[in-house]
Write a protein that holds these residues in place. Structure first.
Motif, PDB file in Angstrom:
ATOM      1  N   ASP A 213       0.738  -1.023   0.108  1.00  0.00           N
ATOM      2  CA  ASP A 213      -0.171   0.044  -0.149  1.00  0.00           C
ATOM      3  C   ASP A 213       0.823   1.209   0.042  1.00  0.00           C
ATOM      4  N   GLU A 214       0.139   2.515  -0.028  1.00  0.00           N
ATOM      5  CA  GLU A 214       1.083   3.782   0.015  1.00  0.00           C
ATOM      6  C   GLU A 214       2.060   3.760   0.901  1.00  0.00           C
ATOM      7  N   ALA A 215       1.847   3.453   2.270  1.00  0.00           N
ATOM      8  CA  ALA A 215       2.855   3.504   3.191  1.00  0.00           C
ATOM      9  C   ALA A 215       3.913   2.231   3.487  1.00  0.00           C
ATOM     10  N   GLY A 216       3.626   1.438   2.266  1.00  0.00           N
ATOM     11  CA  GLY A 216       4.711   0.106   2.220  1.00  0.00           C
ATOM     12  C   GLY A 216       4.383  -0.827   2.884  1.00  0.00           C
ATOM     13  N   TYR A 217       3.223  -0.862   3.530  1.00  0.00           N
ATOM     14  CA  TYR A 217       2.926  -2.336   4.021  1.00  0.00           C
ATOM     15  C   TYR A 217       2.173  -3.184   3.082  1.00  0.00           C
ATOM     16  N   ALA A 219      -0.429  -4.604   0.654  1.00  0.00           N
ATOM     17  CA  ALA A 219      -1.818  -4.285   0.324  1.00  0.00           C
ATOM     18  C   ALA A 219      -2.739  -5.405   0.364  1.00  0.00           C
ATOM     19  N   LEU A 220      -3.851  -5.338   1.101  1.00  0.00           N
ATOM     20  CA  LEU A 220      -4.972  -6.521   1.148  1.00  0.00           C
ATOM     21  C   LEU A 220      -6.105  -6.152   0.446  1.00  0.00           C
ATOM     22  N   SER A 221      -6.175  -5.026  -0.367  1.00  0.00           N
ATOM     23  CA  SER A 221      -7.190  -4.720  -0.876  1.00  0.00           C
ATOM     24  C   SER A 221      -6.625  -4.202  -2.434  1.00  0.00           C
ATOM     25  N   ALA A 222      -7.506  -4.114  -3.373  1.00  0.00           N
ATOM     26  CA  ALA A 222      -7.198  -3.707  -4.765  1.00  0.00           C
ATOM     27  C   ALA A 222      -6.853  -2.022  -4.657  1.00  0.00           C
ATOM     28  N   GLU A 223      -7.634  -1.602  -4.087  1.00  0.00           N
ATOM     29  CA  GLU A 223      -7.833   0.020  -3.839  1.00  0.00           C
ATOM     30  C   GLU A 223      -6.187   0.337  -3.305  1.00  0.00           C
ATOM     31  N   ALA A 224      -5.896  -0.455  -1.978  1.00  0.00           N
ATOM     32  CA  ALA A 224      -4.715  -0.007  -1.461  1.00  0.00           C
ATOM     33  C   ALA A 224      -3.389  -0.253  -2.426  1.00  0.00           C
ATOM     34  N   ALA A 225      -3.629  -1.362  -3.180  1.00  0.00           N
ATOM     35  CA  ALA A 225      -2.505  -1.583  -4.049  1.00  0.00           C
ATOM     36  C   ALA A 225      -2.302  -0.643  -5.206  1.00  0.00           C
ATOM     37  N   LEU A 226      -3.524  -0.354  -5.657  1.00  0.00           N
ATOM     38  CA  LEU A 226      -3.360   0.824  -6.939  1.00  0.00           C
ATOM     39  C   LEU A 226      -2.860   2.188  -6.225  1.00  0.00           C
ATOM     40  N   GLY A 227      -3.110   2.466  -5.139  1.00  0.00           N
ATOM     41  CA  GLY A 227      -2.086   3.588  -4.516  1.00  0.00           C
ATOM     42  C   GLY A 227      -0.871   3.444  -4.135  1.00  0.00           C
ATOM     43  N   GLY A 228      -0.616   2.196  -4.146  1.00  0.00           N
ATOM     44  CA  GLY A 228       0.900   1.770  -3.783  1.00  0.00           C
ATOM     45  C   GLY A 228       1.858   1.277  -4.807  1.00  0.00           C
ATOM     46  N   ALA A 229       2.284   0.195  -4.617  1.00  0.00           N
ATOM     47  CA  ALA A 229       3.243  -0.349  -5.564  1.00  0.00           C
ATOM     48  C   ALA A 229       3.234  -2.046  -5.542  1.00  0.00           C
ATOM     49  N   LEU A 230       3.444  -2.476  -6.928  1.00  0.00           N
ATOM     50  CA  LEU A 230       3.702  -3.960  -7.172  1.00  0.00           C
ATOM     51  C   LEU A 230       4.648  -4.410  -6.488  1.00  0.00           C
ATOM     52  N   LEU A 231       4.645  -5.889  -6.019  1.00  0.00           N
ATOM     53  CA  LEU A 231       5.789  -6.473  -5.494  1.00  0.00           C
ATOM     54  C   LEU A 231       6.561  -7.128  -6.650  1.00  0.00           C
ATOM     55  N   PRO A 232       7.743  -7.412  -6.595  1.00  0.00           N
ATOM     56  CA  PRO A 232       8.623  -8.457  -7.485  1.00  0.00           C
ATOM     57  C   PRO A 232       8.062  -9.691  -7.472  1.00  0.00           C
ATOM     58  N   LEU A 233       8.362 -10.480  -8.533  1.00  0.00           N
ATOM     59  CA  LEU A 233       8.255 -11.994  -8.481  1.00  0.00           C
ATOM     60  C   LEU A 233       8.950 -12.626  -7.208  1.00  0.00           C
ATOM     61  N   GLY A 234       8.249 -13.203  -6.410  1.00  0.00           N
ATOM     62  CA  GLY A 234       8.775 -13.909  -5.439  1.00  0.00           C
ATOM     63  C   GLY A 234       8.286 -13.182  -3.944  1.00  0.00           C
ATOM     64  N   GLY A 235       7.337 -11.878  -4.233  1.00  0.00           N
ATOM     65  CA  GLY A 235       6.783 -11.356  -3.082  1.00  0.00           C
ATOM     66  C   GLY A 235       7.655 -10.680  -2.098  1.00  0.00           C
ATOM     67  N   HIS A 236       7.800 -10.948  -0.804  1.00  0.00           N
ATOM     68  CA  HIS A 236       8.399 -10.551   0.121  1.00  0.00           C
ATOM     69  C   HIS A 236       9.901 -11.065   0.258  1.00  0.00           C
ATOM     70  N   GLU A 237      10.782 -10.304   0.926  1.00  0.00           N
ATOM     71  CA  GLU A 237      12.123 -10.955   1.041  1.00  0.00           C
ATOM     72  C   GLU A 237      12.089 -12.434   1.683  1.00  0.00           C
ATOM     73  N   GLU A 238      11.286 -12.780   2.394  1.00  0.00           N
ATOM     74  CA  GLU A 238      11.400 -13.991   2.804  1.00  0.00           C
ATOM     75  C   GLU A 238      11.016 -15.011   1.842  1.00  0.00           C
ATOM     76  N   THR A 239      10.297 -14.983   0.745  1.00  0.00           N
ATOM     77  CA  THR A 239       9.791 -15.708  -0.400  1.00  0.00           C
ATOM     78  C   THR A 239      10.708 -15.467  -1.631  1.00  0.00           C
ATOM     79  N   GLY A 240      11.642 -14.703  -1.417  1.00  0.00           N
ATOM     80  CA  GLY A 240      12.677 -14.686  -2.703  1.00  0.00           C
ATOM     81  C   GLY A 240      12.432 -13.553  -3.420  1.00  0.00           C
ATOM     82  N   GLY A 241      11.579 -12.442  -2.970  1.00  0.00           N
ATOM     83  CA  GLY A 241      11.265 -11.253  -3.612  1.00  0.00           C
ATOM     84  C   GLY A 241      12.460 -10.570  -4.230  1.00  0.00           C
ATOM     85  N   TYR A 242      13.668 -10.460  -3.436  1.00  0.00           N
ATOM     86  CA  TYR A 242      15.097 -10.043  -3.818  1.00  0.00           C
ATOM     87  C   TYR A 242      15.357 -10.639  -5.341  1.00  0.00           C
ATOM     88  N   LYS A 243      14.977 -11.665  -5.668  1.00  0.00           N
ATOM     89  CA  LYS A 243      15.316 -12.399  -6.918  1.00  0.00           C
ATOM     90  C   LYS A 243      14.494 -11.651  -7.940  1.00  0.00           C
TER      91      LYS A 243
END
Lengths: 366, 366
Positions: A213-217, A219-243
Motif C-alpha cells: 500500500d501507499e505506506a509500504g505495508y 496491500a490487502l485490497s485492490a484499492e490499497a495496491a493501486l495507490g501503492g506499488a506491485l511487489l517483484p516476483l517472489g513477493g516479500h524478502e522471505e519468499t525470494g522477492g529480492y530475486k
C-alpha cells in the motif's frame, strides 16, 4: 497466466484480419507511415489473439492520446546509430515502439544467422506491446529469441516503500519441433497491474505477496495496491522477492542503461500525457543453433523435453497437467483465429469511440 | 541472500590465499593438471570468500568421491567443437566444470570484445560452482556477463508432483563505475536446498511457498521438503510460481538443450556416485558496451542508478536500506580478504579428513 483470465461472459467478436486492417487504418490516420502502422497493428492484434487484452488494442486510445498531445511522434522512423559485428544500437526517435522493436529485432535475427548470436538495443522508444511477439518472430525462423524492455516504475524493489522500477518483461521463445514453440513472456512482478484491476472489479482480497500500500505495508485490497506499488516476483524478502527485484533490475541494465535510454525511477508514468517522453529501452538477443548441431536437432530435443514435462505426474491439487510456457496463449490464439477475437463491451465501445474521433469506419464486429 | 546466512558463532578462519593453494594441491593430487586445478580452486574459494559456503570448498569431498569412483575425469581438457562468428560449442569431456566454464567464458569475453556480443555453450560438463564467478570475470573487463547452467532435478514445475528440473542458476554481472559491480546470482527456485537444510538444523517450520512434500502437498517441515521437491521462484501458481518454473526451463533450454547436453529430469542426482556422468550444460553470454557509447558511460549510468536505489525511502518493516544485487556478497568478500574466511567446524573437519585421505598437509587454519 490462466489466473489473469477474466470470467467468461457473452462478448463481441471480431476477425483478426478485420481488426488488423482497422488498426492500421486508424494508426495511419494519425500520421503514421503505412509500414510503421503495419507493425503497430500486427503486435497489438497478436496480444488480443493470444488473450493478453491488457497489452492489445485496448491500449490504442492511450497511444492515440500520446500522439494527440504531441508526446509520441507517429511519423518517426528509427535509425541505426552504431553497429559493430554482432551488436547494434537503434534510436527510435520517440516513435512507435512496435516498429522500432520490429526493425531492431529483425537486425538481430539477420545478424545471428550470419554470426550465430547478435544483440540489438533501442533507445528513445515507447511501449512496444508484448515482448513475446519479437521473441516468437525469431523462433519462427528456427532461432532462439530473447526480448526485453524496461517500463514505467510500478514495482517496489525489496525493502523500498514505493515503486522505483518497471514490471520489465522477459520474453524467450524457442522452436520445439513438432511440439510448436516454447514462449516464456513474463513480467518480473508477481502479478501485473491489470490483475489488480481485475481483483478490484471482482471485489477480491489480494494475496499479501502481490503489492504494497501507499505506506509500504502489504496491500490487502485492490484499492490499497493501486495507490501503492506491485511487489517483484517472489513477493516479500522471505519468499525470494529480492530475486524478482534483481531480475527487474538486470532487465533495466540490459535495456535502458545499455541503450542510454531512461531507466528505473526516471521513466515517466505509464501512458502519461503530462510528464514528457518515455525514452524506453528495448533489447533483442538472438541465438542461432545452426552452427552448433543444427536447428532441427535443437528443436527435436526441445520437443522431447516438453513431452517429458507434460506427461509428468501431477500434484494432488493441480487443476490439470503440467503446462509449457506459452501453451495457454497458443491455445487462445488458435481459438481467436478460428472463432474470432473475443472483446469485452468496454473494449469494443472504446474502439468505436476512437473510430468516430479519427473519422474512420468503426471496426466490424460479428 | 541474507536470509541464507547462518547465525554467527565462533569459527575457524583461513586466509583465502592459503585455501587457494591447499585446494590446488589437493586437486592436483587427484590427477588434475595444474592449470585446471587453478580454476577449480579459484572458483570454489571465491564462493567461500563471498559467504556462499554451499557452493565452495565444503563441496570438495563430494567432487573427490566423483573422481575416485571414476565418474568425473580430473585430467580431461575441454575442446572447442564448433564455432562460427559469435557462437561456440565446447565439450568438457566430463572434466571439471570450473575449468571448462572458465575456458568457454574467456572465449565469449574475447569474442565479445571483437564483435560486441558472443555466446559460448558447454556440454559434457560437471558442476561449475557459483555462476556469478564467470559473469564477474566478464564485468572485470568492463563487459556485461551472463552465466547460466542447468543442474540436477530438485524443483517441481508448477502443477507437477515431483522434482523434474534443476535450480538452474542465472548470474548477470555488470560494471557500475565507482559503485563497483552489480551481480545478480540466483537460483530459479524460491530457496536453495541448502536453506532447507539450515531450517532442519534450526528446527524451523517452512514457509509453504518453499517446497512440496513427497505426495506433492506444501511441505511444512524441512524433513518433508527434503523427501519432496523445491518450488520455483514465486512459489505456488497463485503467486507466480509458473514464472519461476518458466525461468528454470529457459535456462535449461539455453544450456542443456542448446549444447546437446543432458536436461531436466534426465540429469543424474546431485553429486551422485551411482548414476553415471552429469553431462551438464553451461552457457556464457557476454556483451561489450564499448561499441555503443563506451564502457565508461555505461558504468557511470549504472552507478547513478544504483545510487538512486540505495537512497530511496524504505518500507516501514525494512531491516535496512535497499540493496543492490551482489552487495551482501561483496561485503563478505572484503571481510574474508581482511580477516580470513570463516569456516564452520564440520567444514574444517571435512577438509582435514580429506587432506589425510589425499596424503597432503591439512589446510592451515588460523
Amino acid at each position: 497466466v490462466t489466473s489473469e483470465e477474466e470470467p467468461r461472459e457473452r462478448r463481441a467478436r471480431i476477425w483478426p484480419g478485420d481488426l488488423v486492417r482497422w488498426v492500421t487504418e486508424a494508426v495511419v490516420q494519425l500520421g503514421t507511415p503505412p509500414d510503421v502502422a503495419d507493425d503497430v497493428s500486427a503486435v497489438l492484434v497478436a496480444a488480443d489473439r493470444r488473450g493478453i487484452a491488457s497489452h492489445g488494442t485496448a491500449r490504442l486510445p492511450q497511444y492515440v492520446s500520446l500522439v494527440r498531445r504531441g508526446i509520441l511522434d507517429p511519423a518517426a522512423q528509427p535509425t541505426l546509430e552504431r553497429s559493430l559485428g554482432a551488436i547494434a544500437l537503434f534510436d527510435a526517435h520517440n516513435g512507435w515502439g512496435h516498429h522500432a522493436g520490429r526493425v531492431a529485432n529483425d537486425w538481430a535475427v539477420a545478424t545471428a544467422i550470419d554470426l550465430g548470436c547478435a544483440i540489438a538495443v533501442v533507445r528513445g522508444s515507447n511501449h512496444f506491446g508484448i515482448a513475446g511477439w519479437y521473441a516468437m518472430r525469431a523462433a519462427e525462423n528456427g532461432l532462439v529469441g530473447i526480448a526485453l524492455s524496461n517500463s514505467s516504475p510500478l514495482v517496489a524493489p525489496t525493502r523500498a516503500r514505493e515503486a522505483l522500477i518497471g514490471t520489465n518483461p522477459i520474453a524467450i521463445a524457442a522452436p520445439a519441433g513438432g511440439f510448436g514453440t516454447v514462449v516464456l513472456d513474463m513480467a518480473t512482478s508477481t502479478v501485473s497491474r491489470g490483475r489488480i484491476e481485475v481483483a478490484q472489479r471482482r471485489g477480491e482480497a489480494l494475496h499479501p505477496s502481490w503489492a504494497l500500500d501507499e505506506a509500504g505495508y502489504p496491500a490487502l485490497s485492490a484499492e490499497a495496491a493501486l495507490g501503492g506499488a506491485l511487489l517483484p516476483l517472489g513477493g516479500h524478502e522471505e519468499t525470494g522477492g529480492y530475486k524478482g527485484y534483481g531480475l527487474a533490475l538486470v532487465v533495466d541494465i540490459l535495456t535502458g542503461v545499455l541503450a542510454g535510454a531512461a531507466y528505473g525511477p526516471n521513466i515517466v508514468p505509464l501512458f502519461s500525457t503530462e510528464h514528457g517522453t518515455s525514452d524506453l529501452g528495448h533489447t533483442f538477443i538472438v541465438i542461432d543453433p545452426e552452427a552448433l548441431d543444427g536447428r532441427k536437432a535443437f528443436g527435436q530435443r526441445l520437443a522431447a523435453y516438453a513431452h517429458q514435462l507434460i506427461t509428468a505426474p501431477v500434484a494432488p491439487d493441480a487443476p490439470d497437467r503440467v503446462l509449457i510456457p506459452g501453451e495457454p496463449e497458443a491455445s487462445l490464439e488458435r481459438r481467436s483465429d478460428e472463432q474470432g477475437i473475443e472483446m469485452d463491451d468496454t473494449h469494443a465501445a472504446d474502439l468505436a469511440r476512437l473510430a468516430t474521433e479519427l473519422g474512420v469506419e468503426p471496426p466490424r464486429l460479428s
